[in-house]
Design a protein around this motif. Structure first.
Motif, PDB file in Angstrom:
ATOM      1  N   TYR A  12      52.929  11.510 -83.903  1.00  0.00           N
ATOM      2  CA  TYR A  12      53.227  13.030 -83.843  1.00  0.00           C
ATOM      3  C   TYR A  12      54.694  12.938 -83.238  1.00  0.00           C
ATOM      4  CZ  TYR A  12      51.599  12.316 -79.077  1.00  0.00           C
ATOM      5  OH  TYR A  12      51.631  11.797 -77.942  1.00  0.00           O
ATOM      6  N   PRO A  13      55.526  14.217 -83.575  1.00  0.00           N
ATOM      7  CA  PRO A  13      56.930  14.124 -82.988  1.00  0.00           C
ATOM      8  C   PRO A  13      56.927  14.448 -81.587  1.00  0.00           C
ATOM      9  CG  PRO A  13      56.427  16.136 -84.301  1.00  0.00           C
ATOM     10  CD  PRO A  13      54.992  15.152 -84.390  1.00  0.00           C
ATOM     11  N   GLN A  14      58.202  14.166 -80.875  1.00  0.00           N
ATOM     12  CA  GLN A  14      58.462  14.599 -79.601  1.00  0.00           C
ATOM     13  C   GLN A  14      59.474  15.662 -79.565  1.00  0.00           C
ATOM     14  OE1 GLN A  14      56.708  13.294 -76.793  1.00  0.00           O
ATOM     15  NE2 GLN A  14      55.468  13.086 -78.761  1.00  0.00           N
ATOM     16  N   PRO A  15      59.712  16.365 -78.574  1.00  0.00           N
ATOM     17  CA  PRO A  15      60.675  17.390 -78.456  1.00  0.00           C
ATOM     18  C   PRO A  15      62.164  17.161 -78.827  1.00  0.00           C
ATOM     19  CG  PRO A  15      59.075  17.791 -76.794  1.00  0.00           C
ATOM     20  CD  PRO A  15      58.698  16.570 -77.273  1.00  0.00           C
ATOM     21  N   THR A  16      62.346  15.836 -78.451  1.00  0.00           N
ATOM     22  CA  THR A  16      63.635  15.186 -78.491  1.00  0.00           C
ATOM     23  C   THR A  16      63.936  14.564 -80.219  1.00  0.00           C
ATOM     24  OG1 THR A  16      62.778  13.119 -77.562  1.00  0.00           O
ATOM     25  CG2 THR A  16      63.926  14.576 -76.221  1.00  0.00           C
ATOM     26  N   ASP A  17      62.811  14.584 -81.088  1.00  0.00           N
ATOM     27  CA  ASP A  17      63.125  14.111 -82.345  1.00  0.00           C
ATOM     28  C   ASP A  17      63.929  15.258 -83.308  1.00  0.00           C
ATOM     29  OD1 ASP A  17      61.616  11.970 -81.886  1.00  0.00           O
ATOM     30  OD2 ASP A  17      59.687  12.892 -82.455  1.00  0.00           O
TER      31      ASP A  17
END
Length: 218
Positions: A12-17
């Motif tokens: 799952y992605p992170q806010p910084t991706d």
């Protein structure tokens, strides 16, 4: 950098991706793909598509219409079914050593094919309606014996023996059956269980009718 869930390792992605939704969805879909119930027309199609199966994968095959899971290095039925073969044609033998073919009987030898389950163990059951032309040996000693040979290919891995045989006495007709456990089979290996018969003395004839063999996964 995407992180993964603690149990299923799903990304799952992170806010910084980077905000690339198609890429994130593709990563998640590819991670989930091998964890779903896969669906194929047959085993050949499955094996062509799933070239590197891992333990725990589950696949439905339209032919033969069953659910399989991958374990112990091979695809096995989720719920293995017993294999049964019956022969209602009677026959006889005067052989004092085990033989797989009876005189005047159709359908012998009754080689019954089965696939070894993940456990490498099966329970074999054999039985028949037996009687002899005369009593033989001491009182209480069986005259008719019915056992089974277990083979992998042409190699006998467990030979018929009296301690794994159904048996009956003299002229009195009797229905006899026995079960025995077979261990050490190769998971996914192709085997056969073939009933065999013997008389306790060459001076009498052992007769068999309504014969059957059944193999149950253990």
């Amino acid at each position: 950098m995407s992180k993964t869930t603690p149990l299923g390792n799903l990304p799952y992605p992170q806010p910084t991706d980077l905000a690339d939704i198609p890429v994130h969805l593709q990563s998640l879909a590819e991670a989930v793909d091998g964890r779903t119930v896969l669906r194929f027309a047959d085993a050949a199609t499955r094996d062509a598509r799933v070239t590197s199966p891992v333990a725990g994968m589950v696949a439905w095959l339209d032919n033969p219409g069953r659910l399989f899971h991958y374990a112990a290095g091979h695809w096995a039925q989720v719920t293995p079914a017993p294999v049964l073969r019956a022969n209602y044609d009677g026959g006889s033998t005067v052989s004092t050593t085990y033989t797989e073919t009876l005189s005047d009987a159709l359908g012998d030898p009754m080689a019954t094919a089965f696939t070894a389950p993940v456990s490498g163990k099966v329970i074999v059951t054999v039985g028949a309606y037996m009687f002899a032309t005369a009593a033989a040996g001491a009182p209480g000693i069986p005259v008719c014996y019915m056992a089974a040979n277990i083979r992998q290919g042409t190699t006998v891995t467990l030979a018929a023996a009296d301690e794994r045989a159904a048996s009956a006495g003299g002229p009195t007709r009797a229905s006899a059956t026995t079960q025995f456990l077979v261990t050490g089979l190769t998971p996914g290996g192709a085997y056969t269980a073939t009933p065999c018969y013997r008389a306790s003395a060459a001076t009498t004839t052992a007769n068999y009718d309504n014969r059957f063999v059944r193999v149950d996964p253990a």
